[in-house]
Design a protein around this motif. Structure first.
Motif, PDB file in Angstrom:
ATOM      1  N   ASP A 127      35.689  53.475  34.335  1.00 41.76           N
ATOM      2  CA  ASP A 127      36.187  51.825  33.224  1.00 41.76           C
ATOM      3  C   ASP A 127      37.132  51.296  34.644  1.00 41.76           C
ATOM      4  OD1 ASP A 127      35.405  53.231  31.315  1.00 41.76           O
ATOM      5  OD2 ASP A 127      36.996  53.594  30.315  1.00 41.76           O
ATOM      6  N   ILE A 128      37.750  51.961  35.505  1.00 43.60           N
ATOM      7  CA  ILE A 128      38.736  50.626  36.860  1.00 43.60           C
ATOM      8  C   ILE A 128      37.405  50.265  38.226  1.00 43.60           C
ATOM      9  CG2 ILE A 128      40.229  51.249  38.418  1.00 43.60           C
ATOM     10  CD1 ILE A 128      41.085  51.452  35.464  1.00 43.60           C
ATOM     11  N   GLN A 129      36.805  51.224  37.968  1.00 44.86           N
ATOM     12  CA  GLN A 129      35.596  50.875  38.782  1.00 44.86           C
ATOM     13  C   GLN A 129      34.497  49.189  38.594  1.00 44.86           C
ATOM     14  OE1 GLN A 129      33.815  54.414  40.356  1.00 44.86           O
ATOM     15  NE2 GLN A 129      35.270  54.087  42.021  1.00 44.86           N
ATOM     16  N   THR A 130      34.635  49.304  37.662  1.00 46.89           N
ATOM     17  CA  THR A 130      33.399  47.904  36.791  1.00 46.89           C
ATOM     18  C   THR A 130      34.897  46.593  36.505  1.00 46.89           C
ATOM     19  OG1 THR A 130      34.077  48.951  34.578  1.00 46.89           O
ATOM     20  CG2 THR A 130      31.425  49.526  36.321  1.00 46.89           C
ATOM     21  N   LEU A 131      35.894  46.970  36.045  1.00 44.03           N
ATOM     22  CA  LEU A 131      36.622  45.737  36.468  1.00 44.03           C
ATOM     23  C   LEU A 131      36.553  44.385  37.792  1.00 44.03           C
ATOM     24  CD1 LEU A 131      40.408  47.354  35.902  1.00 44.03           C
ATOM     25  CD2 LEU A 131      38.728  45.638  33.844  1.00 44.03           C
ATOM     26  N   LYS A 132      36.954  43.407  37.236  1.00 46.07           N
ATOM     27  CA  LYS A 132      36.393  42.109  38.068  1.00 46.07           C
ATOM     28  C   LYS A 132      37.269  41.190  37.695  1.00 46.07           C
ATOM     29  CE  LYS A 132      32.453  40.461  36.101  1.00 46.07           C
ATOM     30  NZ  LYS A 132      32.193  41.347  35.110  1.00 46.07           N
ATOM     31  N   VAL A 133      37.536  40.205  38.746  1.00 45.09           N
ATOM     32  CA  VAL A 133      38.714  39.560  38.743  1.00 45.09           C
ATOM     33  C   VAL A 133      38.266  38.176  36.925  1.00 45.09           C
ATOM     34  CG1 VAL A 133      40.259  36.990  39.544  1.00 45.09           C
ATOM     35  CG2 VAL A 133      40.229  39.241  40.524  1.00 45.09           C
ATOM     36  N   GLY A 134      38.493  38.290  36.276  1.00 48.85           N
ATOM     37  CA  GLY A 134      38.562  37.271  35.198  1.00 48.85           C
ATOM     38  C   GLY A 134      38.605  38.210  33.690  1.00 48.85           C
ATOM     39  N   ASP A 135      38.195  39.532  34.031  1.00 47.76           N
ATOM     40  CA  ASP A 135      38.353  40.365  32.752  1.00 47.76           C
ATOM     41  C   ASP A 135      39.442  40.463  32.132  1.00 47.76           C
ATOM     42  OD1 ASP A 135      35.750  40.814  33.690  1.00 47.76           O
ATOM     43  OD2 ASP A 135      36.145  42.742  34.230  1.00 47.76           O
ATOM     44  N   PHE A 136      39.930  40.348  31.490  1.00 48.15           N
ATOM     45  CA  PHE A 136      40.985  41.050  30.685  1.00 48.15           C
ATOM     46  C   PHE A 136      41.259  42.897  31.057  1.00 48.15           C
ATOM     47  CE2 PHE A 136      43.628  41.480  26.835  1.00 48.15           C
ATOM     48  CZ  PHE A 136      44.827  40.753  27.408  1.00 48.15           C
ATOM     49  N   TYR A 137      42.604  42.884  31.085  1.00 47.95           N
ATOM     50  CA  TYR A 137      43.572  44.124  31.258  1.00 47.95           C
ATOM     51  C   TYR A 137      45.153  43.518  30.633  1.00 47.95           C
ATOM     52  CZ  TYR A 137      44.290  47.873  33.511  1.00 47.95           C
ATOM     53  OH  TYR A 137      44.954  49.965  33.052  1.00 47.95           O
ATOM     54  N   GLU A 138      45.283  44.875  30.429  1.00 50.85           N
ATOM     55  CA  GLU A 138      46.313  45.020  29.069  1.00 50.85           C
ATOM     56  C   GLU A 138      47.334  43.560  28.427  1.00 50.85           C
ATOM     57  OE1 GLU A 138      47.849  47.958  28.452  1.00 50.85           O
ATOM     58  OE2 GLU A 138      45.985  49.234  29.250  1.00 50.85           O
ATOM     59  N   ASP A 139      47.305  43.409  29.308  1.00 51.75           N
ATOM     60  CA  ASP A 139      48.450  41.925  28.941  1.00 51.75           C
ATOM     61  C   ASP A 139      48.027  40.436  29.381  1.00 51.75           C
ATOM     62  OD1 ASP A 139      48.812  42.330  31.583  1.00 51.75           O
ATOM     63  OD2 ASP A 139      51.084  41.916  31.592  1.00 51.75           O
ATOM     64  N   GLY A 140      46.932  39.938  30.128  1.00 48.39           N
ATOM     65  CA  GLY A 140      46.005  38.819  30.972  1.00 48.39           C
ATOM     66  C   GLY A 140      45.566  39.277  30.813  1.00 48.39           C
ATOM     67  N   TYR A 141      44.594  38.430  32.058  1.00 44.71           N
ATOM     68  CA  TYR A 141      43.135  37.807  32.446  1.00 44.71           C
ATOM     69  C   TYR A 141      43.179  38.939  34.242  1.00 44.71           C
ATOM     70  CZ  TYR A 141      41.096  35.917  29.101  1.00 44.71           C
ATOM     71  OH  TYR A 141      40.777  35.653  27.517  1.00 44.71           O
ATOM     72  N   ILE A 142      42.909  39.088  34.482  1.00 41.66           N
ATOM     73  CA  ILE A 142      42.868  39.676  35.937  1.00 41.66           C
ATOM     74  C   ILE A 142      42.331  37.936  37.287  1.00 41.66           C
ATOM     75  CG2 ILE A 142      42.158  41.538  37.649  1.00 41.66           C
ATOM     76  CD1 ILE A 142      40.954  43.065  35.473  1.00 41.66           C
ATOM     77  N   THR A 143      44.266  38.851  37.768  1.00 45.39           N
ATOM     78  CA  THR A 143      44.245  37.015  38.674  1.00 45.39           C
ATOM     79  C   THR A 143      44.001  37.873  40.237  1.00 45.39           C
ATOM     80  OG1 THR A 143      46.618  37.693  38.891  1.00 45.39           O
ATOM     81  CG2 THR A 143      45.679  35.970  37.921  1.00 45.39           C
ATOM     82  N   SER A 144      44.375  38.874  40.335  1.00 44.59           N
ATOM     83  CA  SER A 144      44.206  39.863  41.559  1.00 44.59           C
ATOM     84  C   SER A 144      43.553  41.366  41.381  1.00 44.59           C
ATOM     85  CB  SER A 144      45.360  39.907  42.682  1.00 44.59           C
ATOM     86  OG  SER A 144      44.915  40.365  44.042  1.00 44.59           O
ATOM     87  N   LEU A 145      42.495  41.520  42.275  1.00 47.99           N
ATOM     88  CA  LEU A 145      42.052  42.917  42.544  1.00 47.99           C
ATOM     89  C   LEU A 145      41.842  42.528  44.019  1.00 47.99           C
ATOM     90  CD1 LEU A 145      41.186  45.356  40.645  1.00 47.99           C
ATOM     91  CD2 LEU A 145      38.987  44.333  40.786  1.00 47.99           C
ATOM     92  N   GLN A 146      42.843  44.482  43.855  1.00 44.83           N
ATOM     93  CA  GLN A 146      42.443  45.084  45.441  1.00 44.83           C
ATOM     94  C   GLN A 146      42.617  47.137  45.473  1.00 44.83           C
ATOM     95  OE1 GLN A 146      46.218  44.115  47.732  1.00 44.83           O
ATOM     96  NE2 GLN A 146      45.845  42.110  47.811  1.00 44.83           N
ATOM     97  N   LYS A 147      41.645  46.791  45.749  1.00 44.84           N
ATOM     98  CA  LYS A 147      40.681  48.465  45.898  1.00 44.84           C
ATOM     99  C   LYS A 147      40.727  48.882  47.153  1.00 44.84           C
ATOM    100  CE  LYS A 147      37.032  47.537  42.432  1.00 44.84           C
ATOM    101  NZ  LYS A 147      35.683  47.554  42.097  1.00 44.84           N
ATOM    102  N   ALA A 148      41.962  49.944  47.653  1.00 45.25           N
ATOM    103  CA  ALA A 148      42.086  50.582  48.640  1.00 45.25           C
ATOM    104  C   ALA A 148      42.238  52.002  48.939  1.00 45.25           C
ATOM    105  CB  ALA A 148      43.536  49.994  49.193  1.00 45.25           C
TER     106      ALA A 148
END
Length: 78
Positions: free
Chosen positions: A11-32
């Motif tokens: 569920d987390i690993q398939t997220l990408k910028v532009g997807d809806f998450y909790e309260d809005g659309y994802i504007t930044s996604l960083q994986k570390a």
């Protein structure tokens, strides 16, 4: 603040910028490593920590307060 426990890894690993998450659309996604940081258009920061094959999702309230303070400072300057 803890939002969700035992979120499936896919569920987390398939997220990408532009997807809806909790309260809005994802504007930044960083994986570390074992942490995924998600910033939404609602101005919130979410950190997902991977532990034993599942994620635990936290909302970082300090981030939103900092962004609000910076916006107020900008407004005062103009």
């Amino acid at each position: 603040m803890l939002l969700r426990k035992e979120v499936p890894k896919r569920d987390i690993q398939t997220l990408k910028v532009g997807d809806f998450y909790e309260d809005g659309y994802i504007t930044s996604l960083q994986k570390a490593g074992h942490i995924v940081s998600i910033i939404t258009s609602g101005g919130n920061l979410y950190n997902a920590h991977l532990k034993q094959g599942q994620y635990t999702v936290f909302r970082v309230d300090r981030y939103r307060r900092r962004m609000e303070r910076n916006a107020m400072k900008r407004d005062l300057r103009t």
